[in-house]
Scaffold this active site. Structure first.
Site, PDB file in Angstrom:
ATOM      1  N   ASN A 208       0.843  -1.184   0.000  1.00 37.54           N
ATOM      2  CA  ASN A 208       0.000   0.000   0.000  1.00 37.54           C
ATOM      3  C   ASN A 208       0.887   1.246   0.000  1.00 37.54           C
ATOM      4  OD1 ASN A 208      -2.335  -1.467   0.041  1.00 37.54           O
ATOM      5  ND2 ASN A 208      -2.723  -1.195   2.221  1.00 37.54           N
ATOM      6  N   ASP A 276      -4.315  -5.907   2.245  1.00 38.59           N
ATOM      7  CA  ASP A 276      -5.424  -6.819   2.517  1.00 38.59           C
ATOM      8  C   ASP A 276      -5.158  -8.232   2.000  1.00 38.59           C
ATOM      9  OD1 ASP A 276      -7.079  -4.890   3.752  1.00 38.59           O
ATOM     10  OD2 ASP A 276      -7.622  -4.088   1.797  1.00 38.59           O
ATOM     11  N   PRO A 303      -4.343 -11.581   7.571  1.00 42.75           N
ATOM     12  CA  PRO A 303      -5.071 -11.429   8.842  1.00 42.75           C
ATOM     13  C   PRO A 303      -5.533  -9.994   9.047  1.00 42.75           C
ATOM     14  CG  PRO A 303      -2.708 -11.724   9.224  1.00 42.75           C
ATOM     15  CD  PRO A 303      -2.953 -12.013   7.785  1.00 42.75           C
ATOM     16  N   ASP A 304      -6.708  -9.831   9.600  1.00 41.27           N
ATOM     17  CA  ASP A 304      -7.281  -8.517   9.893  1.00 41.27           C
ATOM     18  C   ASP A 304      -6.864  -8.135  11.312  1.00 41.27           C
ATOM     19  OD1 ASP A 304      -8.931  -6.339  10.552  1.00 41.27           O
ATOM     20  OD2 ASP A 304     -10.457  -6.997   9.123  1.00 41.27           O
ATOM     21  N   ILE A 305      -5.806  -7.367  11.416  1.00 40.62           N
ATOM     22  CA  ILE A 305      -5.206  -7.071  12.720  1.00 40.62           C
ATOM     23  C   ILE A 305      -6.158  -6.262  13.595  1.00 40.62           C
ATOM     24  CG2 ILE A 305      -3.261  -5.968  13.898  1.00 40.62           C
ATOM     25  CD1 ILE A 305      -1.624  -6.471  11.319  1.00 40.62           C
ATOM     26  N   LEU A 306      -6.756  -5.226  13.040  1.00 35.95           N
ATOM     27  CA  LEU A 306      -7.660  -4.365  13.801  1.00 35.95           C
ATOM     28  C   LEU A 306      -8.841  -5.166  14.342  1.00 35.95           C
ATOM     29  CD1 LEU A 306      -8.583  -1.570  14.771  1.00 35.95           C
ATOM     30  CD2 LEU A 306      -9.607  -1.222  12.500  1.00 35.95           C
ATOM     31  N   PHE A 323      -7.782   3.180  11.411  1.00 40.54           N
ATOM     32  CA  PHE A 323      -7.752   4.233  10.408  1.00 40.54           C
ATOM     33  C   PHE A 323      -8.509   3.758   9.166  1.00 40.54           C
ATOM     34  CE2 PHE A 323      -4.778   6.142  13.118  1.00 40.54           C
ATOM     35  CZ  PHE A 323      -4.485   7.421  12.669  1.00 40.54           C
ATOM     36  N   LYS A 337     -17.016   0.676   8.479  1.00 37.43           N
ATOM     37  CA  LYS A 337     -15.797  -0.047   8.853  1.00 37.43           C
ATOM     38  C   LYS A 337     -15.691  -0.187  10.369  1.00 37.43           C
ATOM     39  CE  LYS A 337     -10.767  -0.085   8.348  1.00 37.43           C
ATOM     40  NZ  LYS A 337      -9.577   0.514   7.674  1.00 37.43           N
TER      41      LYS A 337
END
Length: 399
Positions: A208, A276, A303-306, A323, A337
């Protein structure tokens, strides 16, 4: 900031012990009184004479010094300092600390103290990554012990990876942060920053667009308010802030593991631009152009850390902040989100072409919370960080 402070410096064994000499010099330059303690094994790497000469005080070595023990000298040593610093902290000494063992002067001092403790681990990469060391590290952090480093790099044993003791100036910055007074003093906060790089082959990757400037500014602002910050960063363009426990990663999976290892914490600020997706099967050699056409890449979800941190039960931070970099309909997408991730706040911004925000020096934030959408005026990323740090301090104080 450090003038007049007293540091009890425990030097354990290992080639990194030579850095303790420079650490003493750096502290003395700042007006700090340093009382050194050497383990017996540390004397194989640095001499008591050199340590004493630099510190201007006797280097303590023996628990059973009858003159001093008549007055319980080891108890006094452990309690007259403003901070106990262990540099280097070996795997053996960390294990003793985690297990409550006290069989020499260093470990006895650490057991007898009610003073805050900061350790700078140093060991072989395999020792650092061993499950036992990681369990001991988690125990020590849970007990309130602050940690600086270790860094990654080449080691005296010829291997490469995490395990190098933090540099003396990094340790000085961590000492300043630990002794800082402010509304976040005693609070532990995890901050992620920068992009992640997901390898396609040894020379290509997916990433990103992120300089890491905003995450770095946030970490710096939190340290300024007295927080102990674990800074988990991908390969950012900007240098990391001083006074943090620095953890460098490359991929989303590495960042996920580093964040989980840094918990528990009072708050988590997830400013990193995490990719992602990753290539499902990374090529082990460089992919070549062929006459047969373009390569087909199969992707897997990272993995979706948040979401993972926000969904924790026992070790969820009291405040989880994410964020949302959006290019259209910012408030709606960020609000969705926040609900999807289960976090407390979302800091949303418009990064569409022409805003100059992505990679720039300014930001325009919308804070999404239970209270709704709060639009902040456009300001520098440093100003955004200061404002956010103050809001975090207020929220944690309010419980």
């Amino acid at each position: 900031m450090l003038a007049g402070k007293r540091i009890l410096l425990i030097i354990a064994a290992g080639i990194a012990a030579y850095k303790s000499l420079d650490l003493i010099r750096r502290l003395r330059e700042r007006g700090v009184s340093v009382t050194p303690v050497l383990t017996r094994a540390a004397e194989e790497f640095v001499t008591p004479l050199s340590v004493s000469a630099l510190a201007g005080e006797e280097a303590h070595r023996d628990l059973f010094d009858l003159t001093k023990e008549a007055e319980m000298g080891h108890i006094q040593l452990s309690r007259v300092a403003d901070l106990v610093v262990v540099a280097p902290a070996t795997a053996d000494l960390m294990a003793k600390m985690a297990g409550g063992q006290a069989d020499d002067l260093a470990s006895t001092l650490l057991m007898a103290t009610d003073t805050p403790v900061l350790i700078a681990p140093a060991m072989n990469v395999r020792m650092w990554e061993h499950p036992a060391t990681q369990r001991n590290l988690a125990t020590l952090q849970g007990d309130g012990v602050a940690v600086v480093g270790p860094n990654s790099g080449d080691m005296a044993c010829g291997e490469h990876g995490p395990g190098r003791m933090a540099e003396p100036l990094e340790i000085v910055a961590a000492i300043e942060a630990r002794l800082a007074s402010g509304p976040l003093a005693g609070r532990r906060i995890v901050v992620t920053s920068g992009p992640t790089h997901e390898p396609i082959d040894p020379v290509r990757y997916i990433a990103n667009r992120s300089s890491g400037a905003q995450g770095t500014a946030i970490a710096r602002a939190l340290v300024a308010l007295g927080a102990e910050v674990v800074f988990v960063t991908g390969p950012a363009e900007v240098p990391p802030p001083e006074g943090v426990t620095l953890v460098k990663v490359q991929t989303a999976r590495q960042m996920h593991d580093a964040v989980m290892a840094a918990l528990p914490a009072d708050a988590g600020v997830f400013a990193a631009a995490v990719a992602d997706w990753r290539v499902a099967k990374e090529a082990t050699s460089k992919m070549k152009k062929t006459a047969g056409g373009l390569p087909v890449l199969e992707f897997a979800e990272n993995p979706d850390i948040l979401k993972a941190v926000a969904g924790l039960e026992d070790s969820r931070p009291a405040l989880v902040i994410g964020f949302a970099a959006e290019t259209d309909d910012v408030i709606r997408h960020a609000t969705e989100k926040r609900a999807r991730k289960g976090c407390d706040w979302i800091l949303a911004n418009d990064v569409s072409a022409g805003t100059g925000i992505m990679g720039g020096t300014e930001n325009a934030i919308v804070l999404i919370s239970d209270a709704g959408a709060e639009e902040w005026p456009r300001m520098t990323k440093t100003e955004v960080a200061s404002r956010l740090a103050r809001r975090i301090a207020e929220a944690l104080e309010a419980g």
